[in-house]
Design a protein around this motif. Structure first.
Motif, PDB file in Angstrom:
ATOM      1  N   SER A 126       0.374   5.884   8.611  1.00  0.00           N
ATOM      2  CA  SER A 126       1.367   4.854   8.927  1.00  0.00           C
ATOM      3  C   SER A 126       2.568   5.452   9.642  1.00  0.00           C
ATOM      4  N   LEU A 127       3.020   6.625   9.200  1.00  0.00           N
ATOM      5  CA  LEU A 127       4.148   7.280   9.861  1.00  0.00           C
ATOM      6  C   LEU A 127       3.786   7.730  11.278  1.00  0.00           C
ATOM      7  N   VAL A 141      17.299   6.748  10.616  1.00  0.00           N
ATOM      8  CA  VAL A 141      15.848   6.680  10.509  1.00  0.00           C
ATOM      9  C   VAL A 141      15.437   6.495   9.048  1.00  0.00           C
ATOM     10  N   ALA A 142      16.121   7.185   8.135  1.00  0.00           N
ATOM     11  CA  ALA A 142      15.809   7.025   6.715  1.00  0.00           C
ATOM     12  C   ALA A 142      16.029   5.582   6.282  1.00  0.00           C
ATOM     13  N   SER A 143      17.125   4.981   6.737  1.00  0.00           N
ATOM     14  CA  SER A 143      17.408   3.586   6.391  1.00  0.00           C
ATOM     15  C   SER A 143      16.345   2.649   6.952  1.00  0.00           C
ATOM     16  N   ARG A 160      13.116   3.063   4.882  1.00  0.00           N
ATOM     17  CA  ARG A 160      13.241   2.423   3.572  1.00  0.00           C
ATOM     18  C   ARG A 160      13.093   0.905   3.690  1.00  0.00           C
ATOM     19  N   SER A 161      13.721   0.365   4.723  1.00  0.00           N
ATOM     20  CA  SER A 161      13.632  -1.086   4.922  1.00  0.00           C
ATOM     21  C   SER A 161      12.193  -1.528   5.151  1.00  0.00           C
ATOM     22  N   ALA A 162      11.388  -0.625   5.696  1.00  0.00           N
ATOM     23  CA  ALA A 162       9.984  -0.942   5.960  1.00  0.00           C
ATOM     24  C   ALA A 162       9.075  -0.641   4.780  1.00  0.00           C
ATOM     25  N   GLN A 195       0.826  -1.203   0.000  1.00  0.00           N
ATOM     26  CA  GLN A 195       0.000   0.000   0.000  1.00  0.00           C
ATOM     27  C   GLN A 195       0.861   1.254   0.000  1.00  0.00           C
ATOM     28  N   LEU A 196       1.981   1.211   0.724  1.00  0.00           N
ATOM     29  CA  LEU A 196       2.902   2.345   0.721  1.00  0.00           C
ATOM     30  C   LEU A 196       3.457   2.575  -0.681  1.00  0.00           C
TER      31      LEU A 196
END
Length: 464
Positions: A421-422, A382-384, A387-389, A359-360
């Motif tokens: 989601s965030l 946090v960016a990494s 992205r992994s998520a 969905q993202l």
């Protein structure tokens, strides 16, 4: 890739009739178009992990089908919309690829609302190429993908480059060379096109590598394959250049669509005949997916098709240090065009659990992460993690100051699913979310990390 082995004139004509059935499919293909993004620099962008793409392999032998046979089963497509990138190449006889994609058009089909859209992308648009820490014309993406061995080849990388720069999922591609284009126009008996003004091109390229003077009179013209190809290829005209050519390409696509619909070619003939198209057409769509799109395409009326060209009002001419003449994007203007042509309809979040990667990806919200603390490397970490998520983090760096006590989420464009989601992932309250006019912002959501994010971080921050 499909191999063309025509054994007779009749078979060749059937194949080119089929090409226009496929071309009609391409035209009304589509998907959720989630805004436009160009980046001014690639220095602070970390490349995404390689995305899994569907690769169209050799097709199994299938029966050609008779007109009175039942229609074959169609393969399900994404439940709402689907995007197809159409690219055209100028492949000369005897030449070996890879080839630049001198025509790039993104098509969209929404089978629910029965609407379609198309956006022409100028070949000289100067953009960052994801994963390679470089910038180049967007029409070179397929070449770089081949040279660097991108999984799935150059066209798979062209999809990724368009998705990266437009901020929109690109589901499939179709590549057509100009020779197939010309033959197909002849096979359907030509097309009728209203030429708005006389075209004079003193340097139209000829097959032998030379040039000729091309003149096409204004007014309604019946075009065979040769003239139609000249009409969509000419660029050294009195005005318009590549952008004028993009408008003519869309005009011809509409004329072809009308002619293809009038032929009423039976869909059950597609699977058998599609294998005769040869190297003139290459795609990662399966035959059954093409059938699904074709059936949905039949429901779209002409008045429900939106058109757009990234034109001279949205770019700036620029000469690179090594002398190349390119177009620099004006991001805010292009974003407005994209919003008009591809309006975003976000699904209700209640139907899908928060943080679902699929969905993202479908919403394709562009996210920037900024460090508003004195903790070194916090934004990078946090960016990494995001992205992994499955979050589409396009940039990270430092905030305007380093004394933020609480994390702040700034919303420039409403991406409801990603926003919710965030908020859930970062434990944000409504008070920590603010909305600002998009203006010239090149992201949809900006996260400014506060000191509370340090204590919430699952692992120690590492230097950037």
């Amino acid at each position: 890739m499909w191999d063309q082995r025509p054994t007779s004139q009749g078979r060749s004509a059937s194949a080119t009739h089929l090409l226009w059935s496929v071309f009609l499919v391409i035209f009304v293909s589509g998907g959720l178009f989630f805004g436009y993004l160009f980046y001014s620099s690639v220095r602070d962008i970390v490349a995404y992990a390689d995305l899994p793409f569907f690769f169209g392999g050799p097709l199994n032998p299938v029966h050609a089908g008779a007109p009175d046979e039942p229609q074959p089963a169609a393969e399900p497509l994404p439940p709402d919309q689907v995007n197809v990138l159409l690219v055209g190449i100028d492949r000369r006889e005897g030449e070996q690829g890879p080839w630049r994609t001198d025509t790039m058009i993104l098509f969209s089909l929404d089978p629910i609302s029965k609407t379609a859209s198309m956006l022409s992308i100028p070949r000289d648009l100067w953009v960052p190429l994801p994963g390679y820490n470089m910038q180049d014309r967007i029409n070179t993406a397929a070449v770089w993908g081949e040279m660097f061995g991108y999984p799935g080849g150059g066209l798979a990388y062209a999809k990724r480059a368009v998705q990266y720069n437009l901020g929109v999922p690109v589901d499939y591609y179709v590549r057509i060379d100009f020779a197939a284009f010309q033959k197909a126009i002849d096979a359907i008996g030509g097309i009728d096109v209203d030429v708005p003004e006389e075209i004079v091109d003193p340097e139209y390229p000829t097959p032998d590598g030379g040039t000729m003077r091309l003149v096409i009179k204004a007014g309604r013209q019946h075009m065979n394959g040769d003239l139609a190809l000249k009409y969509v290829r000419t660029r050294h005209t009195t005005k318009g250049g590549d952008i004028g050519r993009a408008r003519r390409q869309q005009q011809v696509i509409m004329a072809v669509r009308d002619k293809a619909l009038s032929l009423n070619y039976p869909l059950n003939r597609l699977p058998g005949l599609i294998q005769t198209l040869g190297e003139g057409v290459q795609t990662d769509l399966s035959i059954n997916q093409i059938l699904s799109i074709a059936r949905a395409a039949q429901q779209v009326q002409t008045q429900d098709i939106r058109h757009g060209v990234i034109d001279e009002t949205m770019v700036v001419d620029w000469t690179t240090p090594d002398g190349r003449m390119v177009l620099l994007p004006q991001r805010d203007k292009i974003r407005r065009l994209v919003s008009e042509i591809f309006p975003v309809r976000t699904k209700p979040t209640a139907s899908v659990p928060l943080g679902n990667p699929d969905q993202l990806a479908q919403e394709a919200a562009r996210i920037e992460v900024q460090n508003g603390t004195t903790t070194t490397g916090l934004a990078s970490q946090v960016a990494s993690d995001l992205r992994s998520a499955g979050y589409n983090v396009v940039r990270f760096g430092n905030a305007d100051r380093f004394d933020y006590a609480q994390t702040v989420l700034i919303v420039y464009n409403e991406k409801r699913y990603t926003l919710d989601s965030l908020k859930d992932r970062l434990h944000l309250t409504d008070a920590q979310v603010s909305r600002q006019a998009a203006s010239s912002a090149d992201v949809d959501l900006r996260i400014i990390l506060g000191r509370n994010a340090v204590s919430q971080s699952p692992t120690p921050a590492s230097p950037q």
